[in-house]
Motif scaffolding. Structure first.
Motif, PDB file in Angstrom:
ATOM      1  N   GLN A 169       0.820  -1.213   0.000  1.00 33.50           N
ATOM      2  CA  GLN A 169       0.000   0.000   0.000  1.00 33.50           C
ATOM      3  C   GLN A 169       0.854   1.263   0.000  1.00 33.50           C
ATOM      4  OE1 GLN A 169      -2.574  -0.658   3.431  1.00 33.50           O
ATOM      5  NE2 GLN A 169      -4.250  -1.290   2.102  1.00 33.50           N
ATOM      6  N   ALA A 170       2.056   1.167   0.532  1.00 36.67           N
ATOM      7  CA  ALA A 170       2.970   2.307   0.566  1.00 36.67           C
ATOM      8  C   ALA A 170       3.678   2.524  -0.764  1.00 36.67           C
ATOM      9  CB  ALA A 170       3.995   2.117   1.674  1.00 36.67           C
ATOM     10  N   GLY A 171       3.407   1.647  -1.734  1.00 36.84           N
ATOM     11  CA  GLY A 171       3.969   1.828  -3.063  1.00 36.84           C
ATOM     12  C   GLY A 171       5.251   1.058  -3.334  1.00 36.84           C
ATOM     13  N   LYS A 172       5.593   0.126  -2.459  1.00 35.28           N
ATOM     14  CA  LYS A 172       6.794  -0.667  -2.676  1.00 35.28           C
ATOM     15  C   LYS A 172       6.616  -1.569  -3.906  1.00 35.28           C
ATOM     16  CE  LYS A 172       9.058   0.589   1.116  1.00 35.28           C
ATOM     17  NZ  LYS A 172      10.353   1.304   1.085  1.00 35.28           N
ATOM     18  N   SER A 173       7.725  -1.844  -4.595  1.00 37.65           N
ATOM     19  CA  SER A 173       7.693  -2.716  -5.764  1.00 37.65           C
ATOM     20  C   SER A 173       7.537  -4.170  -5.342  1.00 37.65           C
ATOM     21  CB  SER A 173       8.982  -2.565  -6.563  1.00 37.65           C
ATOM     22  OG  SER A 173      10.077  -3.117  -5.839  1.00 37.65           O
ATOM     23  N   LEU A 174       7.266  -5.038  -6.314  1.00 36.39           N
ATOM     24  CA  LEU A 174       7.127  -6.456  -6.008  1.00 36.39           C
ATOM     25  C   LEU A 174       8.397  -7.010  -5.389  1.00 36.39           C
ATOM     26  CD1 LEU A 174       5.635  -9.150  -6.093  1.00 36.39           C
ATOM     27  CD2 LEU A 174       6.386  -9.417  -8.467  1.00 36.39           C
ATOM     28  N   ASP A 175       9.535  -6.673  -5.940  1.00 33.20           N
ATOM     29  CA  ASP A 175      10.790  -7.182  -5.375  1.00 33.20           C
ATOM     30  C   ASP A 175      11.004  -6.663  -3.957  1.00 33.20           C
ATOM     31  OD1 ASP A 175      11.450  -8.714  -7.564  1.00 33.20           O
ATOM     32  OD2 ASP A 175      12.746  -7.209  -8.470  1.00 33.20           O
ATOM     33  N   GLU A 176      10.651  -5.418  -3.719  1.00 35.55           N
ATOM     34  CA  GLU A 176      10.813  -4.856  -2.376  1.00 35.55           C
ATOM     35  C   GLU A 176       9.891  -5.539  -1.374  1.00 35.55           C
ATOM     36  OE1 GLU A 176      12.180  -0.234  -3.225  1.00 35.55           O
ATOM     37  OE2 GLU A 176      10.051  -0.777  -3.454  1.00 35.55           O
ATOM     38  N   VAL A 177       8.647  -5.779  -1.776  1.00 29.31           N
ATOM     39  CA  VAL A 177       7.702  -6.429  -0.869  1.00 29.31           C
ATOM     40  C   VAL A 177       8.112  -7.881  -0.627  1.00 29.31           C
ATOM     41  CG1 VAL A 177       5.294  -7.086  -0.495  1.00 29.31           C
ATOM     42  CG2 VAL A 177       5.825  -4.899  -1.569  1.00 29.31           C
ATOM     43  N   ALA A 178       8.543  -8.567  -1.672  1.00 27.74           N
ATOM     44  CA  ALA A 178       8.974  -9.957  -1.527  1.00 27.74           C
ATOM     45  C   ALA A 178      10.216 -10.057  -0.647  1.00 27.74           C
ATOM     46  CB  ALA A 178       9.244 -10.572  -2.895  1.00 27.74           C
ATOM     47  N   ASP A 179      11.146  -9.132  -0.813  1.00 27.27           N
ATOM     48  CA  ASP A 179      12.352  -9.148   0.020  1.00 27.27           C
ATOM     49  C   ASP A 179      12.009  -8.876   1.484  1.00 27.27           C
ATOM     50  OD1 ASP A 179      13.837  -9.682  -2.229  1.00 27.27           O
ATOM     51  OD2 ASP A 179      14.617  -7.634  -2.458  1.00 27.27           O
ATOM     52  N   LEU A 180      11.049  -7.983   1.709  1.00 22.51           N
ATOM     53  CA  LEU A 180      10.591  -7.714   3.076  1.00 22.51           C
ATOM     54  C   LEU A 180       9.942  -8.964   3.669  1.00 22.51           C
ATOM     55  CD1 LEU A 180      10.003  -5.610   5.366  1.00 22.51           C
ATOM     56  CD2 LEU A 180       7.814  -5.177   4.203  1.00 22.51           C
ATOM     57  N   ALA A 181       9.119  -9.646   2.863  1.00 17.16           N
ATOM     58  CA  ALA A 181       8.475 -10.875   3.324  1.00 17.16           C
ATOM     59  C   ALA A 181       9.511 -11.918   3.716  1.00 17.16           C
ATOM     60  CB  ALA A 181       7.555 -11.429   2.238  1.00 17.16           C
ATOM     61  N   GLN A 182      10.540 -12.067   2.891  1.00 17.46           N
ATOM     62  CA  GLN A 182      11.569 -13.057   3.197  1.00 17.46           C
ATOM     63  C   GLN A 182      12.345 -12.678   4.457  1.00 17.46           C
ATOM     64  OE1 GLN A 182      12.110 -16.094   1.326  1.00 17.46           O
ATOM     65  NE2 GLN A 182      12.951 -16.378   3.379  1.00 17.46           N
ATOM     66  N   ARG A 183      12.610 -11.387   4.598  1.00 16.65           N
ATOM     67  CA  ARG A 183      13.340 -10.935   5.781  1.00 16.65           C
ATOM     68  C   ARG A 183      12.523 -11.195   7.044  1.00 16.65           C
ATOM     69  NH1 ARG A 183      14.487  -6.328   8.745  1.00 16.65           N
ATOM     70  NH2 ARG A 183      13.108  -4.920   7.593  1.00 16.65           N
ATOM     71  N   TYR A 184      11.224 -10.942   6.986  1.00 14.86           N
ATOM     72  CA  TYR A 184      10.387 -11.219   8.148  1.00 14.86           C
ATOM     73  C   TYR A 184      10.316 -12.725   8.414  1.00 14.86           C
ATOM     74  CZ  TYR A 184       6.786 -11.007  11.651  1.00 14.86           C
ATOM     75  OH  TYR A 184       6.107 -11.135  12.833  1.00 14.86           O
ATOM     76  N   ALA A 185      10.148 -13.508   7.351  1.00  9.06           N
ATOM     77  CA  ALA A 185      10.099 -14.965   7.516  1.00  9.06           C
ATOM     78  C   ALA A 185      11.359 -15.486   8.192  1.00  9.06           C
ATOM     79  CB  ALA A 185       9.897 -15.635   6.162  1.00  9.06           C
ATOM     80  N   ASP A 186      12.490 -14.889   7.846  1.00  7.35           N
ATOM     81  CA  ASP A 186      13.765 -15.321   8.427  1.00  7.35           C
ATOM     82  C   ASP A 186      13.956 -14.839   9.862  1.00  7.35           C
ATOM     83  OD1 ASP A 186      14.396 -16.550   6.038  1.00  7.35           O
ATOM     84  OD2 ASP A 186      15.611 -14.888   5.294  1.00  7.35           O
ATOM     85  N   SER A 187      13.164 -13.845  10.282  1.00  6.44           N
ATOM     86  CA  SER A 187      13.343 -13.246  11.613  1.00  6.44           C
ATOM     87  C   SER A 187      12.524 -13.934  12.688  1.00  6.44           C
ATOM     88  CB  SER A 187      12.943 -11.765  11.572  1.00  6.44           C
ATOM     89  OG  SER A 187      11.531 -11.610  11.625  1.00  6.44           O
ATOM     90  N   MET A 188      11.664 -14.891  12.302  1.00 13.25           N
ATOM     91  CA  MET A 188      10.710 -15.437  13.265  1.00 13.25           C
ATOM     92  C   MET A 188      10.903 -16.933  13.455  1.00 13.25           C
ATOM     93  SD  MET A 188       7.127 -15.724  11.196  1.00 13.25           S
ATOM     94  CE  MET A 188       7.007 -16.556   9.615  1.00 13.25           C
ATOM     95  N   ALA A 189      10.271 -17.429  14.513  1.00 11.54           N
ATOM     96  CA  ALA A 189      10.270 -18.858  14.800  1.00 11.54           C
ATOM     97  C   ALA A 189       9.014 -19.193  15.602  1.00 11.54           C
ATOM     98  CB  ALA A 189      11.516 -19.261  15.577  1.00 11.54           C
ATOM     99  N   THR A 190       8.543 -20.428  15.458  1.00  7.09           N
ATOM    100  CA  THR A 190       7.317 -20.872  16.117  1.00  7.09           C
ATOM    101  C   THR A 190       7.512 -22.274  16.678  1.00  7.09           C
ATOM    102  OG1 THR A 190       5.959 -19.604  14.541  1.00  7.09           O
ATOM    103  CG2 THR A 190       4.833 -21.300  15.814  1.00  7.09           C
ATOM    104  N   ILE A 191       6.853 -22.527  17.789  1.00  6.38           N
ATOM    105  CA  ILE A 191       6.755 -23.886  18.303  1.00  6.38           C
ATOM    106  C   ILE A 191       5.360 -24.061  18.904  1.00  6.38           C
ATOM    107  CG2 ILE A 191       7.714 -23.325  20.584  1.00  6.38           C
ATOM    108  CD1 ILE A 191       9.127 -26.107  20.460  1.00  6.38           C
TER     109      ILE A 191
END
Length: 334
Positions: A169-191
């Protein structure tokens, strides 16, 4: 023990579930059934940005369709109970979602979902659709971090949806949004932990039997064993075991900031979830880690399974900025 659920014909579970959802929340979403079961955000009509699509089986309500709406998912392709949809429907969802800026295809790491997602990506390439796929795979119980491709995707996908949608919504490109998604995915953990297993609503089959006195740390969201069966413990004792494992995996250190999610599995009371959240905040504070964002409630359930998933993410200012952006779905508002 005979299954007791308020349903009609088990063969019509998915159809009736989605129809009821669309009737109840027609101001947020609608169904697109021409090519299969798609739950579509009403906000997609006027979208001029990168859009978000996911897929997954029903039976985990409110996930995943309950997170379709303004500021989160644009389309969720729904399979039958605990089953992936077909790739043709997913391809049509990508086509419908594409508003000229590309589509982010978000997938939880489960064998059926991954098979369908890989087939969908091949079809999308042939169709010339601009799409990036990001996989969430944060369950620490079934593989070490270095073997992340073997880890199951759990409830940690849900905050990722909102952060990525806000970036779009802030106007980020597809690559920017995908890179953000990957960075968040890498920052978390669940059990996860379960104290009572669920039954399959279409067949009545039980996912297992933990007896009257045991719990299992590491159980997956389809009854997969976690190897952590042990006597039932208090909330504080259970959080200490689980949070300690997540802190080491991420890893988190003194003065870090964190997001915490307590996701009830379906039969865990809100009373229990608030106690668990309290205990987790106190545990992390004791390590010098500040909890700055959270979700507490039933987010991705497993029918009537008793237990919860603990998800923790290492937080930063960019995540926080996008997290604070307004959103509205059936199960989430910000």
């Amino acid at each position: 023990m005979k299954m007791k659920k308020f349903i009609n014909d088990p063969a019509n579970l998915t159809t009736e579930l989605l129809e009821g959802m669309a009737m109840a929340y027609s101001d947020i979403l609608h169904l697109h059934l021409e090519h299969g079961n798609m739950v579509v955000s009403n906000a997609l009509d006027t979208a001029d940005r990168v859009t978000l699509v996911t897929l997954g089986g029903t039976g985990h309500e409110p996930a995943l369709s309950g997170f379709v709406g303004d500021g989160m998912l644009d389309i969720a392709v729904a399979g039958d109970v605990f089953a992936a949809p077909n790739p043709v429907t997913c391809l049509e969802a990508l086509k419908l979602a594409d508003k000229g800026h590309g589509v982010l295809f978000l997938v939880l790491n489960h064998a059926g979902d991954m098979l369908v997602a890989d087939m969908t990506m091949k079809l999308a390439k042939k169709a010339g659709i601009q799409v990036r796929k990001v996989v969430t795979q944060e369950d620490i119980s079934n593989a070490p971090r270095e073997n992340g491709e073997e880890r199951r995707g759990l409830a940690g996908a849900i905050p990722l949806y909102h952060i990525c949608a806000a970036a779009a919504q802030a106007g980020k490109s597809l690559d920017e949004v995908a890179d953000l998604a990957q960075r968040y995915a890498d920052s978390m953990a669940t059990i996860a932990v379960a104290s009572r297993c669920a039954t399959h609503p279409a067949t009545g089959a039980s996912f297992g039997d933990l007896g009257d006195e045991d719990m299992e740390i590491g159980m997956g969201q389809h009854g997969e064993g976690g190897g952590g069966r042990q006597p039932m413990k208090t909330a504080k004792e259970t959080i200490a075991i689980m949070a300690n494992a997540l802190v080491k995996d991420i890893p988190l250190s003194k003065e870090d900031k964190a997001f915490v999610m307590i996701n009830g599995s379906g039969a865990t009371t809100l009373m229990e979830m608030f106690i668990l959240y309290r205990d987790c905040v106190q545990y992390l504070n004791g390590l010098g880690i500040e909890v700055v964002a959270h979700m507490v409630g039933e987010i991705l359930t497993v029918q009537e399974q008793a237990g919860f998933q603990l998800n923790i993410a290492k937080w930063d200012d960019e995540f926080g900025t996008f997290w604070a952006t307004p959103a509205r779905t059936i199960a989430f508002s910000q």
